[in-house]
Enzyme design. Structure first.
Site, PDB file in Angstrom:
ATOM      1  N   TYR A  84      -7.741  -5.861  45.232  1.00 23.23           N
ATOM      2  CA  TYR A  84      -8.600  -6.483  44.224  1.00 23.23           C
ATOM      3  C   TYR A  84      -8.413  -5.812  42.862  1.00 23.23           C
ATOM      4  CZ  TYR A  84     -12.881  -8.113  41.943  1.00 23.23           C
ATOM      5  OH  TYR A  84     -13.791  -8.669  41.066  1.00 23.23           O
ATOM      6  N   LYS A  88      -6.975  -7.491  39.294  1.00 22.58           N
ATOM      7  CA  LYS A  88      -7.731  -7.556  38.040  1.00 22.58           C
ATOM      8  C   LYS A  88      -6.995  -6.826  36.921  1.00 22.58           C
ATOM      9  CE  LYS A  88     -11.094 -10.174  39.310  1.00 22.58           C
ATOM     10  NZ  LYS A  88     -11.348 -11.466  38.647  1.00 22.58           N
TER      11      LYS A  88
END
Length: 178
Positions: A84, A88
């Site tokens: 994750y 990002k």
């Protein structure tokens, strides 16, 4: 005459923890997370460029995470989920590169169509009290989490430079270090 402004908000995202299986599981986890959190943002942004260029003051606001800041990841205690976080960071990089390309296009002055300059931003809402976080008791309300996005969208005075990373904390806008 009223100005027509277009804003694209990219808020798609999935969270997967660190892969627990074999190398095929590692590959699939990163493929899935990067596909949604980075590739989909790029595809949707490119699909909407023709519409954005018809606006007087177009903006793209990409929703990121505190984990998208390498500075924050290295200096603050926060969740550790490499797929994750990497997605990002990648989306933040995409945003910066889109802004640089846009700035170069405008500076070159070679676009006879007179298209306006798109301002690209990322913002982090913080941990929210939503279904995504299991209604985390310490989370912010969705309204408070959206405040930075709303301020960026309504920035007709061009207070916030494109290619920047923002959050709304303690009642004010703060630029986040990359």
């Amino acid at each position: 005459m009223k100005r027509v402004c277009a804003v694209l908000v990219n808020n798609a995202g999935i969270l997967r923890g660190p892969p627990q299986g074999d190398l095929a599981d590692v590959r699939q986890t990163y493929t899935d997370v990067l596909s949604v959190n980075l590739t989909s943002v790029a595809v949707v942004t490119h699909a909407f460029l023709p519409l954005l260029y018809k606006s007087a003051d177009p903006k793209v606001v990409n929703v990121t995470s505190g984990l998208g800041s390498m500075h924050n990841a290295l200096t603050k205690k926060m969740g550790r989920t490499p797929p994750y976080g990497a997605s990002k960071i990648g989306m933040n990089g995409f945003t910066v590169h889109m802004q640089v390309a846009e700035n170069d296009r405008v500076a070159a002055g070679s676009d006879p169509s007179g298209k306006p300059r798109i301002r690209y931003y990322v913002y982090q809402p913080g941990v929210l009290k939503t279904a995504f976080t299991g209604f985390y008791a310490m989370g912010k309300s969705p309204e408070e989490g959206a405040e930075a996005a709303v301020r960026l969208m309504l920035d007709d005075e061009q207070t916030y430079e494109g290619g920047t990373y923002w959050e709304f904390v303690e009642g004010e806008m703060k630029q986040v270090p990359w």
